[in-house]
Write a protein that holds these residues in place. Structure first.
Motif: not given
Length: 554
Positions: A306-310
Motif C-alpha cells: 500500500d501507499r499511505d494506506g491505499t
C-alpha cells in the motif's frame, strides 16, 4: 474264539466286545480271556451256557475307549495248558481331530515386509479323516486351506494365528502362534505439521513392540544425518521450533537384524516474520520505480503493498490496478512496478504479510526522482561526434523551468534551455552529468549519468633517467592519454624492447618491465654503451595512434 461287537467305537461312549467259544469244559483247565485293554476304564465279565438249548462260553469286555485307543489291537485268547488260540481285534475309535498344531515357516529370523510366510495346520489323529480347515487371525477368519501362504507380507499381517480342523464329529483347535512382522514405521503426534511451539512426539514402532521378546535399539536420523541412539522409541520436542523441521527416519535393531523406517516430513508452521521491503527507482529509459516485498512464513503468506494506506497490489484477491502499475507475485514475494514515476508516487509504502497464524508489516518512504538525463546519440561516442544532453523533468509547464547542468559535481551552466549541446565532442568533455530542474513546485536533481568519449592517443609522454648510485640503472617511462586504453610499444631501432600486451617477454635478464593503464615502465640494470640510442614509444587503440621519441645516453 470268535469276536462280535460294533465295527467302530465312538470316543466317550461305552461299548461291549464279546469273545466266545462253542464249547465248555467245566472240569478242565481251558481259559478264555481278553488281553490289551486298560483295566482302569474296562470291565470284564463271563457267561457259560450248558443246557439243552446250547453250549457256549462268552467273555465280555465293556470299556469307554479314547482317541488314543484308535488302531490299538486287542486279543481274545483261549488256552489249554501250553496250547493257545487267539483272535485279534483292531479298534476303530471315532473321534474329533486331536493334537491340532499350527506351525510357522520360516521359524527363525526377522520376517520383513514383502517376505513369504507359510502357516501349516497339523493334526495328530482324526477318525474319520479331517474334512476341512479354517484359519483365524486375531479371531477373524482368513483362510480355509491346510497350509496358509502369505506372499508379500504386510505390516497388517502381524498377529496371532490359530487353525481349526473339522471332521464329522467336531473340531480340533490349535494353540495360537504369533507372526511377528519386523517393519519399522514412524508416526507423529499430534500431527506431522504442527504450529511453532507445539509439544510434538515422533514414535518409531514395529508391530507388537510392547510384546516383543527381546529389547530393541532405535537409531534416529534427521535429513540422513545421525541424531541419537538408544532404547527409546520416541523423539520428543517439548516446544517445536522452525529448526526442527526436516525429514526424520529411524532404524530398529534386534539380535536378528534391523529395519529402517521410511522418512517422515515434520513441517513446522509459523506466522510471518517482519517483511523485507525494498524500493528502487530507475530513471534511465522511462522512469521506473520497483517496490518489492518478501517474507519468511509457513504456510505462505498473503502479501499486500500500500501507499499511505491505499492498497496498490496484493498476492491474494486481485485489486483493480492502475494503468501505470504491474504486479508479479510468487511464493512469499510480491513485486510492484510503477511506470512513468512522478511526484504523486512519493509517499510511505507499506507491506503487510498474513497467514492463518498471524501477520506482520514493514514500511519505507519513497521520494521519487523525476528528473533524468538523456544522451543522444549514445552515452559512448567517438571524439568529434555531435552530442546532445536533454534534461527531462516534470516542472510546471505553465512557467519556464530553470535547468542547471553539472559535470563531475561541478556546475557548468544555468539557463531555461533543457539541452546541453556539444557540436563536436572532445575527450576532455567526458564525465558524469547531472541536471537540476527548478520550478514553482520545487526542484529535483537527476542521477549522475556517465558520458564516455572515445578518442585516439594524445602525444605520448616519454622520459628517460639514469641513476648511477649503487649500480647503473636506466629508466625509460612512456605514458599516454586515450580512451579506450592504448597498447604501448617501446622500440630501439627495429628491436621491440617491451609492450603493454601482445609481444614476447624481454629476453635480457637486465630488463624489467612494469605495465599499468596507459603506462609502460622499463628498467635496465647495469647499463652498458649498447643500451644507448633513440627509443620510440608508439601508442595505439581502436581510434588511432601516436608516438614519441627520446635519446637515451649512458
Amino acid at each position: 474264539p470268535s469276536v462280535t461287537g460294533s465295527e467302530e467305537q465312538t470316543e466317550g461312549q461305552r461299548s461291549t466286545l464279546e469273545c466266545s467259544t462253542p464249547y465248555v469244559c467245566p472240569w478242565g483247565d481251558i481259559v478264555l480271556h481278553w488281553e490289551g485293554y486298560d483295566p482302569r476304564v474296562s470291565e470284564v465279565s463271563g457267561r457259560i451256557q450248558l443246557d439243552t438249548s446250547g453250549v457256549s462260553h462268552q467273555v465280555y469286555l465293556a470299556s469307554s475307549f479314547s482317541w488314543k485307543d484308535h488302531s490299538k489291537k486287542l486279543l481274545c485268547e483261549v488256552s489249554h495248558g501250553s496250547r493257545k488260540a487267539s483272535t485279534e481285534v483292531v479298534l476303530r475309535v471315532r473321534h474329533t481331530p486331536k493334537d491340532t498344531q499350527a506351525s510357522l515357516s520360516p521359524s527363525s529370523g526377522n520376517i520383513g515386509v514383502g517376505d513369504t510366510v507359510t502357516l501349516s495346520c497339523e493334526v495328530g489323529s482324526s477318525h474319520p479323516p479331517v474334512a476341512g480347515y479354517h484359519w483365524y487371525k486375531d479371531g477373524v477368519a482368513v483362510g480355509t486351506e491346510r497350509v496358509l501362504a502369505l506372499r508379500g507380507v504386510r505390516r497388517e499381517d502381524h498377529g496371532r494365528y490359530h487353525c481349526e480342523a473339522q471332521n464329522a464329529l467336531g473340531t480340533g483347535v490349535s494353540p495360537a502362534v504369533t507372526l511377528r512382522v519386523f517393519s519399522a514405521e514412524i508416526s507423529a503426534s499430534p500431527a506431522a505439521e504442527v504450529l511453532e511451539g507445539t509439544a510434538t512426539t515422533l514414535s518409531c514402532d514395529v508391530p507388537g513392540r510392547e510384546g516383543h521378546p527381546e529389547e530393541l535399539t532405535y537409531t534416529w536420523y534427521k535429513n540422513s544425518a545421525w541424531l541419537k541412539e538408544g532404547p527409546a522409541h520416541t523423539l520428543l520436542f517439548p516446544a517445536v521450533v522452525t529448526g526442527d523441521a526436516g525429514y526424520y527416519s529411524c532404524q530398529v535393531t534386534n539380535s536378528q537384524g534391523s529395519d529402517t523406517a521410511q522418512a517422515i516430513s515434520l513441517s513446522v508452521t509459523y506466522p510471518p516474520r517482519i517483511p523485507t521491503l525494498t524500493l528502487f527507482q530507475e530513471t534511465q529509459g522511462g522512469r521506473l520505480a520497483i517496490v518489492r516485498c518478501t517474507v519468511d512464513s509457513h504456510p505462505p503468506a498473503t502479501l499486500a503493498i500500500d501507499r499511505d494506506g491505499t492498497v496498490l497490489a496484493t498476492s491474494g484477491a486481485r485489486v483493480a490496478l492502475r494503468q501505470r502499475l504491474s504486479v508479479t507475485a510468487s511464493r512469499n514475494s510480491l513485486r510492484l512496478e510503477i511506470r512513468d514515476v512522478g511526484p504523486q508516487d512519493s509517499g510511505k509504502y507499506g507491506c503487510t504479510a498474513s497467514n492463518t497464524h498471524g501477520n506482520a508489516s514493514a514500511t519505507k518512504v519513497l521520494v521519487t526522482r523525476t528528473a533524468e538525463v538523456l544522451i543522444q546519440p549514445s552515452a559512448e561516442v567517438p571524439e568529434g561526434t555531435a552530442v546532445t544532453l536533454t534534461c527531462v523533468g516534470t516542472g510546471d509547464m505553465e512557467e519556464e523551468p530553470l535547468y542547471t547542468w553539472y559535470r563531475n559535481g561541478r556546475r557548468l551552466q544555468e539557463s531555461s534551455f533543457l539541452t546541453l549541446k556539444f557540436p563536436s565532442i572532445r575527450g576532455d568533455d567526458a564525465g558524469a552529468f547531472q541536471c537540476q530542474v527548478q520550478s514553482r513546485n520545487g526542484s529535483d536533481t537527476s542521477e549522475a549519468v556517465p558520458l564516455r568519449v572515445l578518442h585516439p592517443p594524445r602525444q605520448p609522454v616519454l622520459s628517460s633517467f639514469l641513476q648511477s648510485q649503487g649500480g647503473r640503472l636506466g629508466i625509460i617511462q612512456c605514458s599516454v592519454e586515450s580512451d579506450p586504453e592504448s597498447n604501448l610499444t617501446l622500440r630501439r631501432g627495429d628491436e621491440v624492447i617491451a609492450c603493454t600486451w601482445g609481444c614476447p617477454q624481454a629476453t635480457s635478464p637486465r630488463v624489467h618491465v612494469t605495465r599499468s593503464y596507459n603506462s609502460l615502465k622499463v628498467e635496465i640494470r647495469d647499463v652498458v654503451v649498447e643500451d644507448e640510442g633513440i627509443y620510440v614509444c608508439q601508442a595505439g587503440n581502436s581510434q588511432g595512434s601516436a608516438s614519441a621519441t627520446v635519446d637515451f645516453q649512458a
